[in-house]
Design a protein around this motif. Structure first.
Motif, PDB file in Angstrom:
ATOM      1  N   UNK A  57      38.364  40.263  39.628  1.00 29.71           N
ATOM      2  CA  UNK A  57      37.734  39.602  38.404  1.00 29.71           C
ATOM      3  C   UNK A  57      37.204  41.304  38.294  1.00 29.71           C
ATOM      4  N   UNK A  58      35.970  40.583  36.680  1.00 27.81           N
ATOM      5  CA  UNK A  58      35.544  42.564  36.557  1.00 27.81           C
ATOM      6  C   UNK A  58      34.282  42.236  36.270  1.00 27.81           C
TER       7      UNK A  58
ATOM      8  N   UNK B 291      26.376  52.433  32.146  1.00 23.86           N
ATOM      9  CA  UNK B 291      26.864  51.622  32.377  1.00 23.86           C
ATOM     10  C   UNK B 291      28.332  51.439  33.964  1.00 23.86           C
ATOM     11  N   UNK B 292      28.405  50.745  34.612  1.00 28.94           N
ATOM     12  CA  UNK B 292      29.481  51.058  35.453  1.00 28.94           C
ATOM     13  C   UNK B 292      30.622  49.630  35.322  1.00 28.94           C
ATOM     14  N   UNK B 293      31.955  49.928  34.331  1.00 28.03           N
ATOM     15  CA  UNK B 293      32.451  49.271  34.325  1.00 28.03           C
ATOM     16  C   UNK B 293      33.512  48.677  35.978  1.00 28.03           C
ATOM     17  N   UNK B 294      33.488  47.158  36.489  1.00 27.56           N
ATOM     18  CA  UNK B 294      34.143  47.004  37.497  1.00 27.56           C
ATOM     19  C   UNK B 294      35.397  46.407  37.422  1.00 27.56           C
ATOM     20  N   UNK B 295      36.798  46.671  37.565  1.00 30.19           N
ATOM     21  CA  UNK B 295      37.571  45.627  37.322  1.00 30.19           C
ATOM     22  C   UNK B 295      38.290  45.533  38.773  1.00 30.19           C
ATOM     23  N   UNK B 296      39.299  44.657  38.472  1.00 29.44           N
ATOM     24  CA  UNK B 296      40.033  44.308  39.890  1.00 29.44           C
ATOM     25  C   UNK B 296      39.612  44.258  41.422  1.00 29.44           C
ATOM     26  N   UNK B 297      38.271  43.438  40.918  1.00 32.90           N
ATOM     27  CA  UNK B 297      37.243  43.829  42.725  1.00 32.90           C
ATOM     28  C   UNK B 297      37.858  43.269  43.454  1.00 32.90           C
TER      29      UNK B 297
END
Length: 128
Positions: free
Chosen positions: A16-17, A80-86
């Motif tokens: 998730x993100x 911001x810190x966009x976090x994908x493929x957690x």
């Protein structure tokens, strides 16, 4: 003196993100070099991503390259810190930090000791 407040953490499933926000007050973040750190239980605080004052130079830890993106919205005075493929190993408390008087506009900072203002942190938990 800038003050930083993080938000956006939470519980998410692996893959998730999340997008973390760091709202600044007291000083424009356009004058600061910024960084996102994280600290997992029993581990040292580590730099995840850094951004130069000018906004054109970035650093990412190898463990997050291609998955995380640091960005800045000067109109909102927010980073911001966009976090994908957690992944579960991304589970930690995430901290926003600022260098209020960076060396120059193109310089980012990788050492926690260089940062002179810290937020309170926001918990990110990634379940498997």
């Amino acid at each position: 003196q800038v003050q930083l407040v993080e938000s956006g953490g939470g519980l998410v499933q692996a893959g998730g993100s999340l997008r973390l926000s760091c709202a600044a007050s007291g000083r424009t973040i356009g004058n600061c070099a910024m960084g996102w750190f994280r600290q997992a239980p029993g581990k040292e605080r580590e730099l995840v991503a850094a951004l130069s004052r000018g906004g054109g130079t970035f650093y990412y830890a190898d463990s997050v390259k291609g998955r995380f993106t640091i960005s800045r919205d000067s109109s909102k005075n927010t980073v911001y810190l966009q976090m994908n493929s957690l992944k579960p190993e991304d589970t930690a408390i995430y901290y926003c930090a600022a260098v209020q008087r960076p060396y120059n506009s193109g310089y980012f900072y990788t050492q926690a000791s260089s940062y002179d203002v810290w937020g309170q942190g926001t918990q990110v938990t990634v379940s498997s």
